[in-house]
Design an enzyme around this catalytic site. Sequence first.
Site, PDB file in Angstrom:
ATOM      1  N   ASP A 122       0.918  -1.165  -0.187  1.00  0.00           N
ATOM      2  CA  ASP A 122      -0.054  -0.048   0.107  1.00  0.00           C
ATOM      3  C   ASP A 122       1.024   1.178   0.095  1.00  0.00           C
ATOM      4  OD1 ASP A 122      -1.950  -1.722   0.262  1.00  0.00           O
ATOM      5  OD2 ASP A 122      -2.729  -1.016   2.460  1.00  0.00           O
ATOM      6  N   GLN A 151      -0.062   7.041  -6.210  1.00  0.00           N
ATOM      7  CA  GLN A 151      -1.124   7.949  -5.989  1.00  0.00           C
ATOM      8  C   GLN A 151      -1.204   9.024  -6.954  1.00  0.00           C
ATOM      9  OE1 GLN A 151       0.370   8.575  -2.246  1.00  0.00           O
ATOM     10  NE2 GLN A 151      -1.133   7.754  -0.958  1.00  0.00           N
ATOM     11  N   ARG A 172      -0.581  -0.543  -8.666  1.00  0.00           N
ATOM     12  CA  ARG A 172      -1.992  -0.314  -8.593  1.00  0.00           C
ATOM     13  C   ARG A 172      -1.962   1.278  -8.391  1.00  0.00           C
ATOM     14  NH1 ARG A 172      -3.403  -2.838  -3.292  1.00  0.00           N
ATOM     15  NH2 ARG A 172      -2.864  -0.876  -2.325  1.00  0.00           N
ATOM     16  N   LYS A 175      -6.315   7.354  -6.625  1.00  0.00           N
ATOM     17  CA  LYS A 175      -6.199   8.681  -6.835  1.00  0.00           C
ATOM     18  C   LYS A 175      -5.451   9.309  -5.511  1.00  0.00           C
ATOM     19  CE  LYS A 175     -10.517   9.340  -9.242  1.00  0.00           C
ATOM     20  NZ  LYS A 175     -11.933   9.915  -9.372  1.00  0.00           N
ATOM     21  N   ALA A 177      -5.750   8.686  -0.555  1.00  0.00           N
ATOM     22  CA  ALA A 177      -6.865   8.900   0.214  1.00  0.00           C
ATOM     23  C   ALA A 177      -6.241   9.781   1.474  1.00  0.00           C
ATOM     24  CB  ALA A 177      -6.923   7.428   0.835  1.00  0.00           C
ATOM     25  N   LYS A 189     -10.244  17.773  -7.753  1.00  0.00           N
ATOM     26  CA  LYS A 189     -10.884  16.467  -8.361  1.00  0.00           C
ATOM     27  C   LYS A 189     -10.309  16.545  -9.718  1.00  0.00           C
ATOM     28  CE  LYS A 189     -14.907  13.275  -9.165  1.00  0.00           C
ATOM     29  NZ  LYS A 189     -14.140  12.392  -9.302  1.00  0.00           N
ATOM     30  N   THR A 219      -9.813   2.091  -8.386  1.00  0.00           N
ATOM     31  CA  THR A 219     -10.878   3.167  -8.297  1.00  0.00           C
ATOM     32  C   THR A 219     -12.246   2.685  -8.322  1.00  0.00           C
ATOM     33  OG1 THR A 219     -11.233   5.149  -9.202  1.00  0.00           O
ATOM     34  CG2 THR A 219     -10.563   3.647 -10.847  1.00  0.00           C
ATOM     35  N   HIS A 220     -13.108   3.564  -7.760  1.00  0.00           N
ATOM     36  CA  HIS A 220     -14.591   3.170  -7.990  1.00  0.00           C
ATOM     37  C   HIS A 220     -15.034   4.049  -9.221  1.00  0.00           C
ATOM     38  CE1 HIS A 220     -13.421   2.591  -3.932  1.00  0.00           C
ATOM     39  NE2 HIS A 220     -13.799   1.318  -4.034  1.00  0.00           N
ATOM     40  N   ARG A 281     -10.839   7.415   6.724  1.00  0.00           N
ATOM     41  CA  ARG A 281     -10.552   7.917   5.492  1.00  0.00           C
ATOM     42  C   ARG A 281     -11.601   7.379   4.396  1.00  0.00           C
ATOM     43  NH1 ARG A 281      -5.336   6.232   7.063  1.00  0.00           N
ATOM     44  NH2 ARG A 281      -5.449   4.439   6.013  1.00  0.00           N
ATOM     45  N   ARG A 282     -12.580   6.354   4.570  1.00  0.00           N
ATOM     46  CA  ARG A 282     -13.577   5.978   3.704  1.00  0.00           C
ATOM     47  C   ARG A 282     -14.630   7.039   3.925  1.00  0.00           C
ATOM     48  NH1 ARG A 282      -9.664   3.214   2.827  1.00  0.00           N
ATOM     49  NH2 ARG A 282      -9.700   4.831   1.477  1.00  0.00           N
TER      50      ARG A 282
HETATM   51  C1  LIG Z   1      -8.208  -1.392  -4.384  1.00  0.00           C
HETATM   52  C2  LIG Z   1      -7.877  -0.177  -3.711  1.00  0.00           C
HETATM   53  C3  LIG Z   1      -6.813   0.074  -3.031  1.00  0.00           C
HETATM   54  C4  LIG Z   1      -6.448   1.400  -2.499  1.00  0.00           C
HETATM   55  N1  LIG Z   1      -5.219   1.522  -1.952  1.00  0.00           N
HETATM   56  C5  LIG Z   1      -4.777   2.762  -1.534  1.00  0.00           C
HETATM   57  C6  LIG Z   1      -3.398   2.844  -0.984  1.00  0.00           C
HETATM   58  O1  LIG Z   1      -2.681   2.165  -1.007  1.00  0.00           O
HETATM   59  N2  LIG Z   1      -3.011   4.250  -0.844  1.00  0.00           N
HETATM   60  C7  LIG Z   1      -4.214   5.248  -0.932  1.00  0.00           C
HETATM   61  O2  LIG Z   1      -3.506   6.325  -0.587  1.00  0.00           O
HETATM   62  N3  LIG Z   1      -5.442   4.835  -1.157  1.00  0.00           N
HETATM   63  C8  LIG Z   1      -5.567   3.848  -1.536  1.00  0.00           C
HETATM   64  N4  LIG Z   1      -6.908   3.623  -1.914  1.00  0.00           N
HETATM   65  C9  LIG Z   1      -8.053   4.650  -1.732  1.00  0.00           C
HETATM   66  C10 LIG Z   1      -8.318   5.651  -3.047  1.00  0.00           C
HETATM   67  O3  LIG Z   1      -6.840   6.635  -3.063  1.00  0.00           O
HETATM   68  C11 LIG Z   1      -9.161   6.428  -3.061  1.00  0.00           C
HETATM   69  O4  LIG Z   1      -9.175   7.256  -1.849  1.00  0.00           O
HETATM   70  C12 LIG Z   1     -10.522   5.672  -3.031  1.00  0.00           C
HETATM   71  O5  LIG Z   1     -10.510   4.780  -3.898  1.00  0.00           O
HETATM   72  C13 LIG Z   1     -11.888   6.687  -3.476  1.00  0.00           C
HETATM   73  O6  LIG Z   1     -11.382   7.180  -4.834  1.00  0.00           O
HETATM   74  P1  LIG Z   1     -12.025   6.840  -6.143  1.00  0.00           P
HETATM   75  O7  LIG Z   1     -10.933   6.565  -7.192  1.00  0.00           O
HETATM   76  O8  LIG Z   1     -12.887   5.719  -5.818  1.00  0.00           O
HETATM   77  O9  LIG Z   1     -12.694   8.069  -6.722  1.00  0.00           O
HETATM   78  P2  LIG Z   1     -13.812   9.092  -6.286  1.00  0.00           P
HETATM   79  O10 LIG Z   1     -13.865  10.087  -7.091  1.00  0.00           O
HETATM   80  O11 LIG Z   1     -13.270   9.727  -4.783  1.00  0.00           O
HETATM   81  O12 LIG Z   1     -15.023   8.461  -6.325  1.00  0.00           O
HETATM   82  C14 LIG Z   1     -15.563   7.765  -7.598  1.00  0.00           C
HETATM   83  C15 LIG Z   1     -17.144   7.344  -7.076  1.00  0.00           C
HETATM   84  O13 LIG Z   1     -16.794   5.972  -6.439  1.00  0.00           O
HETATM   85  C16 LIG Z   1     -17.726   5.884  -5.284  1.00  0.00           C
HETATM   86  N5  LIG Z   1     -17.046   6.014  -4.166  1.00  0.00           N
HETATM   87  C17 LIG Z   1     -15.754   6.219  -3.856  1.00  0.00           C
HETATM   88  N6  LIG Z   1     -15.348   6.217  -2.602  1.00  0.00           N
HETATM   89  C18 LIG Z   1     -16.349   5.918  -1.950  1.00  0.00           C
HETATM   90  C19 LIG Z   1     -16.503   5.620  -0.508  1.00  0.00           C
HETATM   91  N7  LIG Z   1     -15.823   5.710   0.480  1.00  0.00           N
HETATM   92  N8  LIG Z   1     -17.834   5.359  -0.167  1.00  0.00           N
HETATM   93  C20 LIG Z   1     -18.889   5.132  -1.086  1.00  0.00           C
HETATM   94  N9  LIG Z   1     -18.757   5.142  -2.624  1.00  0.00           N
HETATM   95  C21 LIG Z   1     -17.425   5.770  -2.878  1.00  0.00           C
HETATM   96  C22 LIG Z   1     -18.669   7.239  -5.257  1.00  0.00           C
HETATM   97  O14 LIG Z   1     -19.628   6.839  -6.317  1.00  0.00           O
HETATM   98  C23 LIG Z   1     -18.019   8.230  -6.203  1.00  0.00           C
HETATM   99  O15 LIG Z   1     -18.623   9.018  -6.965  1.00  0.00           O
HETATM  100  C24 LIG Z   1      -7.393   2.357  -2.439  1.00  0.00           C
HETATM  101  C25 LIG Z   1      -8.410   2.085  -3.333  1.00  0.00           C
HETATM  102  C26 LIG Z   1      -8.675   0.943  -3.826  1.00  0.00           C
HETATM  103  C27 LIG Z   1     -10.145   0.751  -4.615  1.00  0.00           C
END
Ligand SMILES: Cc1cc2nc3c(=O)[nH]c(=O)nc-3n(C[C@H](O)[C@H](O)[C@H](O)COP(=O)(O)OP(=O)(O)OC[C@H]3O[C@@H](n4cnc5c(N)ncnc54)[C@H](O)[C@@H]3O)c2cc1C
Length: 299
Positions: A122, A151, A172, A175, A177, A189, A219-220, A281-282
């Site tokens: 991570d 990131q 991986r 964006k 966190a 953003k 990413t979601h 963070r979530r």
């Molecule tokens: C597999 C994986 C590993 C990760 N590992 C790391 C890491 O090692 N270090 C690090 O800094 N970050 C990590 N992250 C977190 C990442 O940096 C983001 O903070 C997180 O994924 C939210 O950003 P997003 O790309 O989904 O985009 P966003 O623009 O934040 O979200 C896009 C859409 O996804 C949905 N969504 C996003 N987050 C949430 C939530 N919490 N609850 C509900 N819906 C949501 C919403 O519908 C939103 O509109 C990881 C994420 C994933 C998926």
Amino acid sequence: MAGNRWLRYHLPRLPFARRAVLRFMPGEDPEAALRAGRDFKKDGIGVVFTRLGENITRLDEADEVAEHYLGMIDRISAEGLDGEISVKLTQLGLDLDVDRTAAHVARLAAKANTFGKTVWIDMEGGAYTEKTIAVYERVKARNPNTGVCLQAYLRRTGDDVRRLLPLDPSIRLVKGAYAEPEAIAFQSKDDVDANFVALAISMLDAIGVGRKMRIALGTHDVALIAQIAKYVETLGLPKTAFEVQMLYGIRSDEQRRLAGEGFAVRDLVCYGAAWYPWYMRRLAERPANVLFALRQLLP
Ligand SMILES: Cc1cc2nc3c(=O)[nH]c(=O)nc-3n(C[C@H](O)[C@H](O)[C@H](O)COP(=O)(O)OP(=O)(O)OC[C@H]3O[C@@H](n4cnc5c(N)ncnc54)[C@H](O)[C@@H]3O)c2cc1C
């Protein structure tokens, strides 16, 4: 709030908070995580397992975490799961002893290699970026089955991708966190999204010209995934040129849809008792999650 020590101690003891966190993790024990892994297998979705915890303060805690993961790798394999693990270096002692931390990761990678599996690292807050990449370079030199998270909100990440490319890395891309200052991180953003796409394209271009690397988009953001998938098509690469990784409990329907359409999808399943900072963070990522947590206060 993620850094507040009082809340970190008290909040996880409150029943409503324990109920609310189940939105993002199947349970605190590894059995719950493995059960979730079995369910994902039915949908053709792989798993990455993470035991939550960070910034340990005694080296014996790091040793225990490493032992735990060694056992977990055995269990993933014994259950026939398409499962990998992802570790936080500060949970393996990065604040205390870098050499020992790197040795722990190498030991986990050697074990995972006997089952043909990858160990992910991570990426934590900005104070750890350089140290994490340096540990990854060291471990990767002897353990090809390792990957690291980068990131897109960090201004330096384009340089980090170029730096790692000669190692045939597994990256991986997320964006990001953590709350980082403007000096090192894009704040809007739009800027983060634009950098995410640019970085993904630069890695796909590297594959296009024959570089061996594994790309995971953590990413979601399904709109970004669709945009990047279109670019993959124009390069004449298969859909599986990258994989999608999402978190347990977030956009589960999209995870299944993407897997059904032939994309490689993995769900990151967290477990463990030390979920407080990770959970904060979530919540911070989406205000609606705070409302969901508060609703758990109702009978
Ligand atoms: C597999 C994986 C590993 C990760 N590992 C790391 C890491 O090692 N270090 C690090 O800094 N970050 C990590 N992250 C977190 C990442 O940096 C983001 O903070 C997180 O994924 C939210 O950003 P997003 O790309 O989904 O985009 P966003 O623009 O934040 O979200 C896009 C859409 O996804 C949905 N969504 C996003 N987050 C949430 C939530 N919490 N609850 C509900 N819906 C949501 C919403 O519908 C939103 O509109 C990881 C994420 C994933 C998926």
